[in-house]
Write an enzyme that holds these catalytic residues in place. Sequence first.
Site, short mmCIF file in Angstrom:
data_model
loop_
_atom_site.label_atom_id
_atom_site.label_comp_id
_atom_site.label_asym_id
_atom_site.label_seq_id
_atom_site.Cartn_x
_atom_site.Cartn_y
_atom_site.Cartn_z
N SER A 1 18.15 91.05 -61.58
CA SER A 1 17.31 92.23 -61.80
C SER A 1 16.46 92.60 -60.59
O SER A 1 15.35 93.10 -60.74
CB SER A 1 16.44 92.05 -63.06
OG SER A 1 17.26 91.88 -64.20
N HIS B 1 29.49 82.19 -59.45
CA HIS B 1 28.58 83.09 -60.15
C HIS B 1 28.43 82.61 -61.60
O HIS B 1 29.39 82.14 -62.20
CB HIS B 1 29.12 84.53 -60.11
CG HIS B 1 28.09 85.52 -60.56
ND1 HIS B 1 27.80 85.74 -61.88
CD2 HIS B 1 27.24 86.30 -59.85
CE1 HIS B 1 26.84 86.64 -61.96
NE2 HIS B 1 26.48 87.00 -60.75
#
Length: 250
Positions: A213, A96
Amino acid sequence: MRKKIVAGNWKMNTTPVEGVELAKGIVAGMRNVDKAVNFIIAPPFTHLSEVVKVTRGTGIAVSAQNCAAEAKGAYTGEVSAAMIASLGVEYVILGHSERRQYYGETSETLNKKMVQVFANNLQPIYCIGEMLEEREAGKHFDVVKQQLEEVVFNLEPAQFEKTVIAYEPVWAIGTGKTATADQAQEMHAFIRETLKSKFGELAEQTVILYGGSAKPDNAKELFSKADVDGGLIGGAALKAADFIAIGQSY
Ligand code: 13P
């Protein structure tokens, strides 16, 4: 037909009690989602054991957010892939951008983590993505290609088949500024082509998730794209109703 996956990365949020409640909410909401959608949730380590219990038999898979690069031993504060697997966890998020940025994770470390993940019959969700400066400099394809070549290209075909890729442009994570569906599709198609150059037709089956998002109000458009096989959701995975609504966006 590729698998459709909606995965929730809870990051460092929720207490164990809150996490169990969230998992229960997702289990309840799943009834209203097409069975073809596979849910994965990735709570913090401290919640894994209880969340596995709550989700057992529901079809929801549980993922860790990281694992150690070594098998066992004097590595204070680390959690091994074997420990994670022993709980009934199926996936591990690797690479990540927050781990690359804040904890200095390199391809070298990630190669070691991949070895641990496969040695313990876990499946990696390998995250890649460029920073804003890299996109602005027109280097986003090169960055993503390098992240694939340095790690995923080292896998055996049988390991590659078990690998999920998550494209998460760093500038879109937690910023409210999602990539457009066309930007996501363009990169996902590039990722698939890059994977094909190494693994051939196996890459047609690779699940490539979009992260950054993603929310109930933009998921439908993102998921409508040919090479976007689902999402890796951060903020919106912390509310069962939003996470379920994203699952309903297929
Ligand atoms: P947000 O959905 O909060 O932007 O986070 C995306 C992410 O990093 C998932 O791993």
